[in-house]
Enzyme design. Structure first.
Site: not given
Lengths: 130, 93
Positions: A78-79
């Site tokens: 997840c960025i």
């Protein structure tokens, strides 16, 4: 059957990250498909190339990378969770003007939409956390 | 029918009791990681629900005996339980 996994725990903080890798290996061995592994919250630390566990302990990163190569797995970090915790790709490091990048080979950064997509596309989502 | 996976000890977390509150007829319970410590407490004689499964490797790693009322599973059995049930709900808080 098509599985996706969500991993919420950092390696070595509990058994959860190790359980996720063990479950991924088992389901592939049983002939199932692994559509995506989504690393979220503290789980983003699984994608750091800088972890260096002692030689007599399990190297989870090497385990994920070997499995990724063997089965062309989609390992998504997840960025937004990764930026907060300092797990950056080359392009994110330069965009955010940070001195180094550490996203491990075989992993990629993407948004939470990829978790929603995994839920929609898979028969089962199994979550590993705590 | 749901598969509930509990991975925290009942002596340090409410995960197991929360799970049992949500447990419905036809569901199954799987104990993994520190969740297997339930075998030394409330699950040891008469489990509150049925069926109860336990990851054999996690129980062995903690020196726990699996009672007759609980079914031991290996990693392949874990995958099979997840394939047989939907959804798979993890309890770890």
């Amino acid at each position: 059957m098509k599985f996706s996994l969500a991993v919420y725990s950092a390696p070595h903080s509990s058994q959860a990250a190790a359980s996720a890798l063990r479950f991924a290996r088992a389901l592939l061995r049983e002939g199932h498909q692994l559509y995506r592994v989504f690393f979220y919250c503290d789980g983003v630390h699984n994608g750091s190339s800088l972890s260096a566990p002692p030689q007599d302990e399990t190297d989870l990163l090497a385990g994920w990378q070997a499995l990724q190569q063997q089965h062309q797995l989609d390992l998504v970090v997840c960025i937004a969770a990764a930026q907060r915790r300092g797990v950056l790709s080359d392009s994110e490091a330069s965009r955010l003007e940070k001195p180094a990048a550490n996203l491990a080979a075989g992993f990629e950064l993407a948004g939470l939409g990829q978790l929603a997509d995994a839920v929609a596309q898979s028969d089962r989502l199994v979550t590993f956390g705590g | 029918m749901s598969l509930h996976i509990v991975s925290k000890s009942p002596f340090s977390s409410t995960a197991l009791s929360d799970c049992l509150d949500a447990f419905a007829e036809g569901d199954a319970l799987l104990l993994i990681e520190d969740g297997v410590y339930a075998l030394s407490g409330r699950m040891s004689e008469r489990p509150a629900v049925q069926p109860v499964y336990c990851l054999a490797a996690d129980a062995a790693a903690r020196g726990l005996q699996i009672p007759d009322s609980v079914t031991a599973v290996d990693d392949a059995g874990w995958v099979a339980l997840c394939a047989e049930h939907n959804p798979v709900v993890s309890w770890f808080k």
